[in-house]
Design a protein around this motif. Structure first.
Motif, PDB file in Angstrom:
ATOM      1  N   PRO A   1      34.547  35.088  40.402  1.00  0.00           N
ATOM      2  CA  PRO A   1      34.335  33.651  40.194  1.00  0.00           C
ATOM      3  C   PRO A   1      34.353  32.916  41.532  1.00  0.00           C
ATOM      4  CG  PRO A   1      35.950  34.490  38.646  1.00  0.00           C
ATOM      5  CD  PRO A   1      35.685  35.588  39.636  1.00  0.00           C
TER       6      PRO A   1
ATOM      7  N   PHE B   1      35.003  27.188  38.969  1.00  0.00           N
ATOM      8  CA  PHE B   1      34.627  28.508  39.468  1.00  0.00           C
ATOM      9  C   PHE B   1      33.709  29.131  38.424  1.00  0.00           C
ATOM     10  CE2 PHE B   1      38.500  27.495  41.619  1.00  0.00           C
ATOM     11  CZ  PHE B   1      38.497  28.190  42.811  1.00  0.00           C
ATOM     12  N   ASP B   2      32.502  29.503  38.802  1.00  0.00           N
ATOM     13  CA  ASP B   2      31.567  30.076  37.841  1.00  0.00           C
ATOM     14  C   ASP B   2      32.012  31.460  37.392  1.00  0.00           C
ATOM     15  OD1 ASP B   2      30.027  27.823  37.925  1.00  0.00           O
ATOM     16  OD2 ASP B   2      28.315  28.752  38.915  1.00  0.00           O
ATOM     17  N   LEU B   3      31.963  31.675  36.086  1.00  0.00           N
ATOM     18  CA  LEU B   3      32.284  32.955  35.463  1.00  0.00           C
ATOM     19  C   LEU B   3      30.988  33.680  35.128  1.00  0.00           C
ATOM     20  CD1 LEU B   3      35.035  31.771  32.944  1.00  0.00           C
ATOM     21  CD2 LEU B   3      35.400  33.090  35.041  1.00  0.00           C
ATOM     22  N   THR B   4      30.975  34.990  35.303  1.00  0.00           N
ATOM     23  CA  THR B   4      29.779  35.773  34.996  1.00  0.00           C
ATOM     24  C   THR B   4      30.002  36.659  33.778  1.00  0.00           C
ATOM     25  OG1 THR B   4      30.443  37.516  36.533  1.00  0.00           O
ATOM     26  CG2 THR B   4      28.987  35.803  37.397  1.00  0.00           C
TER      27      THR B   4
ATOM     28  N   THR C   1      34.121  38.674  30.596  1.00  0.00           N
ATOM     29  CA  THR C   1      33.867  38.319  31.995  1.00  0.00           C
ATOM     30  C   THR C   1      34.267  39.415  32.967  1.00  0.00           C
ATOM     31  OG1 THR C   1      36.021  37.271  32.286  1.00  0.00           O
ATOM     32  CG2 THR C   1      34.200  35.857  31.520  1.00  0.00           C
TER      33      THR C   1
ATOM     34  N   ARG D   1      25.689  33.790  35.287  1.00  0.00           N
ATOM     35  CA  ARG D   1      26.732  32.761  35.260  1.00  0.00           C
ATOM     36  C   ARG D   1      26.691  32.065  33.908  1.00  0.00           C
ATOM     37  NH1 ARG D   1      25.755  28.833  39.664  1.00  0.00           N
ATOM     38  NH2 ARG D   1      23.592  29.316  39.287  1.00  0.00           N
TER      39      ARG D   1
ATOM     40  N   GLN E   1      32.262  27.932  33.393  1.00  0.00           N
ATOM     41  CA  GLN E   1      33.052  27.657  34.590  1.00  0.00           C
ATOM     42  C   GLN E   1      34.529  27.572  34.232  1.00  0.00           C
ATOM     43  OE1 GLN E   1      32.080  23.898  36.430  1.00  0.00           O
ATOM     44  NE2 GLN E   1      31.199  23.157  34.541  1.00  0.00           N
TER      45      GLN E   1
END
Length: 148
Positions: free
Chosen positions: A18, A28-31, A50, A112, A115
């Motif tokens: 993140p 914070f971007d989560l993938t 994630t 992504r 967040q």
């Protein structure tokens, strides 16, 4: 500044951690850690892993929020927004994505999807009473003051 520990779960070494996408970004971007493309049909939702877990100090919470671009372009949001991650939770962070769009949406590995925003948690002690003090608003709620 609070330190938050982050653990990449096994099998997710290929995914980005993140990160904030700009200097002023709050989240914070989560993938997505899906193993294969995952389709979410219109009106349906799916729990998307994630590939990470976190440890944060007491007094913090992490909120999982939608990404505005996915919401605007595809109608994708987070079902329980904001999703709360408590300070004592150590499991994998999952995101419940909901498709409010008109087309099926395919989640790709590494995309992504949401967040993560950290917030301070107020220290509160609930105290039961027989009567609450009165205010001008009183019990009015749910739009009682009008549309505008």
């Amino acid at each position: 500044m609070n330190n938050v520990e982050l653990r990449r779960l096994p099998g997710n070494e290929d995914l980005s951690l993140p990160k904030q996408m700009s200097a002023g970004a709050a989240g914070f971007d989560l993938t997505a850690a899906v193993l294969q493309p995952t389709t979410i049909e219109p009106g349906k939702w799916r729990l998307i892993p994630t590939g990470i877990s976190i440890a944060m100090p007491n007094g913090l919470e992490a909120q999982v929020r939608p990404r505005s671009g996915l919401a605007l372009k595809y109608g994708i949001t987070v079902l329980n927004t904001p999703g709360t991650i408590d300070a004592d939770y150590r499991g994998e962070i999952g995101v419940i994505l909901l498709n409010l769009g008109e087309q099926a949406f395919e989640v790709q590995r590494g995309e992504r999807i949401a967040q993560l925003v950290f917030q301070q948690v107020a220290s509160v002690k609930l105290q039961e009473v027989k009567v609450l003090d009165d205010t001008q608003r009183g019990a009015g709620g749910f739009g009682h003051t009008g549309k505008s």
